[in-house]
Enzyme design. Structure first.
Site, mmCIF file in Angstrom:
data_model
loop_
_atom_site.group_PDB
_atom_site.id
_atom_site.type_symbol
_atom_site.label_atom_id
_atom_site.label_comp_id
_atom_site.label_asym_id
_atom_site.label_seq_id
_atom_site.Cartn_x
_atom_site.Cartn_y
_atom_site.Cartn_z
ATOM 1 N N ARG A 60 0.586 -1.006 0.033
ATOM 2 C CA ARG A 60 -0.243 0.100 0.035
ATOM 3 C C ARG A 60 0.891 1.379 -0.194
ATOM 4 N NH1 ARG A 60 -2.160 -3.215 -1.543
ATOM 5 N NH2 ARG A 60 -3.529 -4.737 -0.481
ATOM 6 N N SER A 117 -10.436 -0.383 3.823
ATOM 7 C CA SER A 117 -9.499 -0.990 5.262
ATOM 8 C C SER A 117 -8.917 0.394 5.737
ATOM 9 C CB SER A 117 -8.433 -2.021 5.450
ATOM 10 O OG SER A 117 -9.229 -3.013 4.948
ATOM 11 N N GLU A 169 -4.302 3.425 6.416
ATOM 12 C CA GLU A 169 -4.499 2.768 4.894
ATOM 13 C C GLU A 169 -4.966 4.412 4.164
ATOM 14 O OE1 GLU A 169 -4.842 -0.654 3.563
ATOM 15 O OE2 GLU A 169 -6.186 -0.136 1.745
#
Ligand SMILES: Cc1cc2nc3c(=O)[nH]c(=O)nc-3n(C[C@H](O)[C@H](O)[C@H](O)COP(=O)(O)OP(=O)(O)OC[C@H]3O[C@@H](n4cnc5c(N)ncnc54)[C@H](O)[C@@H]3O)c2cc1C
Length: 312
Positions: A178, A234, A304
């Site tokens: 990520r 998320s 994130e």
């Protein structure tokens, strides 16, 4: 306003808006306004827009806002929307071992998954579960079910502040979980398109197999994620060898509310907007989860989701 003079702007064909509520453009459906937003008409128009504005103007590129929170005080900068214009998707070539697909940064990632399946390629199915644009997927190295965006990238085209276009190879970026950073430290470049190489399926009915895989993947998501309520996927990255959702759940935080924001009862790494959440409610819950997990386990969860703008 820190923009170039109005004469430059008059020749542009896109849509410029002032004080645009970003709650309309992010999947959390919460948050403040952007001082200016620009939806370019096409790539040429985007180049012209970037040439026309001051080099010191704050700029954010936004796709479908599915990983983004804009604080309630808003963002004093220009937000460029990609998904109304940079939407071309084409089959570039069919080679011995793979096909090559060109997709604009504004194309929805699930569309690339379906396009690859249609052309008998296998390996892009995971993109079907990521409800953002290709630009967002490139910026985040989005992934799931063992696949990651940059594993498929053969090259990208970026645009700089002056509207100049650059063809770049994957080895010009540090690609992580990520996380994507330009190796040369070029902060002021944004993605306008990418070429993807997706392997041919190994069977005659590769296309059908791929479409079935997409269906299975989407059913899994419906079963495990609170897709009926506004959310941003998320909230935290998974720490090494663990799951953020597990840690948050063990802390007993599922169902915890601040204002209109709630840690989802269905998936502890999701925060949902139950109706009238402010960005501050959401951010306070993020902080609460982070602090509680740190106190209990000594693990600092890394966010994130991206947060921009100012507190109200
Ligand atoms: C229900 C749900 C499920 C999700 N599941 C997953 C998942 O399984 N895996 C996963 O990785 N993510 C997941 N996400 C998060 C999100 O969909 C991805 O991160 C997606 O790639 C973001 O794309 P976007 O267009 O919405 O980006 P945005 O939210 O608009 O932007 C995200 C970041 O990318 C930057 N950005 C956007 N476009 C560009 C561009 N053209 N050039 C440079 N920077 C750009 C923005 O400035 C911002 O920093 C999920 C989200 C939701 C709501």
């Amino acid at each position: 306003m820190n923009m170039a003079d109005a004469t430059n702007l008059q020749s542009l064909r896109g849509a410029l808006r002032l004080n645009e509520p970003m709650s309309k453009h992010v999947s959390w459906r919460a948050g403040g306004v952007a001082a200016r937003t620009y939806a370019p008409a096409d790539l040429d128009d985007l180049c012209a827009f970037l040439r026309s504005i001051s080099r010191t103007e704050g700029l954010y590129f936004v796709g479908l806002g599915s990983n983004l929170l804009v604080r309630d005080g808003g963002v004093r900068a220009t937000v460029v929307f990609t998904h109304w214009a940079l939407r071309q998707i084409t089959l570039l070539s069919t080679g011995e071992s793979n096909i090559e697909i060109h997709a604009g940064a504004g194309v929805a990632s699930p569309k690339v998954a379906r396009f690859a399946a249609l052309h008998g390629a296998q390996g892009a199915e995971f993109l079907a579960g990521i409800p953002g644009t290709i630009g967002g997927a490139l910026a985040m190295n989005a992934g799931c079910y063992g696949g990651e965006t940059w594993e498929l990238v053969s090259s990208v085209t970026t645009i700089d502040r002056a509207g100049g276009l650059h063809q770049r190879a994957p080895n010009e970026f540090h690609i992580g979980y990520r996380s994507v950073k330009s190796i040369s430290g070029l902060a002021d470049e944004w993605f306008v398109s990418a070429n993807f190489k997706v392997p041919h399926g190994d069977a005659d009915n590769a296309s059908e197999k791929s479409r079935n895989k997409i269906k299975q993947l989407l059913s899994k998501r419906i079963a495990s994620q609170p897709l009926q309520q506004p959310n941003a996927g998320s909230v935290f990255r998974n720490p090494l060898n663990d799951h953020a959702a597990r840690l948050i759940e063990v802390c007993g935080l599922k169902g915890t509310r601040i204002g209109g924001a709630e840690i989802s009862l269905k998936h502890a790494n999701f925060i949902v907007n139950t109706g009238d959440a402010t960005a501050a409610d959401i951010e306070s819950l993020i902080d609460l989860a982070q602090n509680t997990v740190r106190e209990k386990f000594g693990i600092t969860l890394e966010r994130e989701v991206r947060i921009i703008g100012e507190h109200a």
